[in-house]
Each structure stands twice: as structure tokens, then as C-alpha cells.
Write a protein that holds these residues in place. Sequence first.
Motif, short mmCIF file in Angstrom:
data_model
loop_
_atom_site.label_atom_id
_atom_site.label_comp_id
_atom_site.label_asym_id
_atom_site.label_seq_id
_atom_site.Cartn_x
_atom_site.Cartn_y
_atom_site.Cartn_z
N UNK A 164 10.49 8.40 1.60
CA UNK A 164 9.60 7.74 0.63
C UNK A 164 9.15 6.37 1.12
N UNK A 165 10.04 5.59 1.73
CA UNK A 165 9.63 4.26 2.20
C UNK A 165 8.72 4.34 3.43
N UNK A 166 8.69 5.51 4.09
CA UNK A 166 7.73 5.72 5.18
C UNK A 166 6.31 5.80 4.62
N UNK A 167 6.15 6.08 3.34
CA UNK A 167 4.84 6.17 2.70
C UNK A 167 4.34 4.80 2.22
N UNK A 168 5.13 3.75 2.43
CA UNK A 168 4.80 2.42 1.89
C UNK A 168 4.63 1.42 3.04
N UNK B 198 0.87 -1.17 0.00
CA UNK B 198 0.00 0.00 0.00
C UNK B 198 0.90 1.22 0.00
N UNK B 199 0.61 2.16 -0.89
CA UNK B 199 1.39 3.39 -0.99
C UNK B 199 0.48 4.57 -0.67
N UNK B 200 0.90 5.37 0.31
CA UNK B 200 0.23 6.63 0.61
C UNK B 200 1.01 7.68 -0.20
N UNK B 201 0.49 7.99 -1.37
CA UNK B 201 1.23 8.75 -2.39
C UNK B 201 0.95 10.25 -2.30
N UNK B 202 1.95 11.05 -1.90
CA UNK B 202 1.74 12.49 -1.87
C UNK B 202 1.61 13.03 -3.30
#
Length: 192
Positions: A125-129, A94-98
Amino acid sequence: MRLIHTHTVRFTGAALAAIPLALGALTSPSSAQEPSPSPTGTFGSGCSALSQKADTAKDKVVDAAAAYPQLSQLVSAAVRAHLTDTLNDKSDVTVFAPDNDAFKKVSASQLSSLLSDEGQLKKVLTYHVVDQKITPDQLSDGSFTTVEGGKLTTSGSGSDFKVNGKANIVCGNIKAANATIYVVDSVLQPPS
């Protein structure tokens, strides 16, 4: 005689209109308090503004994100951090994509510093995944470990969700071949 009939009709119409209002007031408070069901498809106030170049359901996550012009800065940052293969090779992430507007909220000096430090960029970036598929029904009160190693939380209901209590999910449940994408309006910062 006709005047009396007109008043009777008006009174009857007003009485009929009041019945549903009165019945609505009789519904139990518990049914009014139930959370709305989680969405099953793509959802969010920003979905209509999110244009895409092609159907992304068969594309790996970075290629899928690249189909959305509004995610171009995220894709560029992922390429710069050498994360394309890493993310595309994972399954069910799951990616929380800015979106691009999220990157505009970061000051120019902070963004420049981040983009020039590959290690820090990779960390952010890996904190968003998250290394698991997160469905919309898990968003109402979720806590997840990110690929970076930190925790992030989700909260909300219906189609209105936040990440870490700050970032709004503006368009969610976008499908890619190996991922679910939730577009957020802020760049998330890993805990220090």
C-alpha cells in the motif's frame, strides 16, 4: 440554361469543401506532433463511472477515498494495515489508488495472503503513495520515490497516462485536503 447553372453550383460547392482539406494538409508536421496539454481538472475515461458520496476536497485522503464506493477495498486494506492515521497526517501526498476492479485482477490466494500479512500489506500500500504532490503535467515522463522506498514511473500524454507502464490512470487529479488521488486499474507491486 438552368442545367448548366446547377452543375456550376455543384462544382463550386465541391471546390469550397476541398479548400479546408487542402489547407489542413499544409499545416507543419511539428504542430501535429506537439503533445497535447496536460489536463487541469479531474480527467480520465473512468471518471464518469466513479461515483462519490460527497465533495472530498476538504477531507483527509483516507476519508476522501472512502467517499468513493469504487475504492472500498483500498480503504479496507488501509484500515487493516493500520495506515489511516499515517496517511491522513501527511501533507501534499499523491496516492495512486487501485479501484475495486484492480483488486479483482489479483488472484484470490494472492489477495488472501496479502491481507493476512500486515507487513507485506503495508509495503504494497505504501508503494502506491508518493510523499509529494504530483500534478498532471509531471505525469508524462515521471519517476518518483514512494513512501515504501521503491521507485515508480509515469508516462503518457493528454489525459492518457500509465503507472509503471502497466496500470492505467482511469481517473486522475482528484483533490483531497492533504492529497491528490489518481485512480489506477491495477494493484502496483513494489520492486522486490
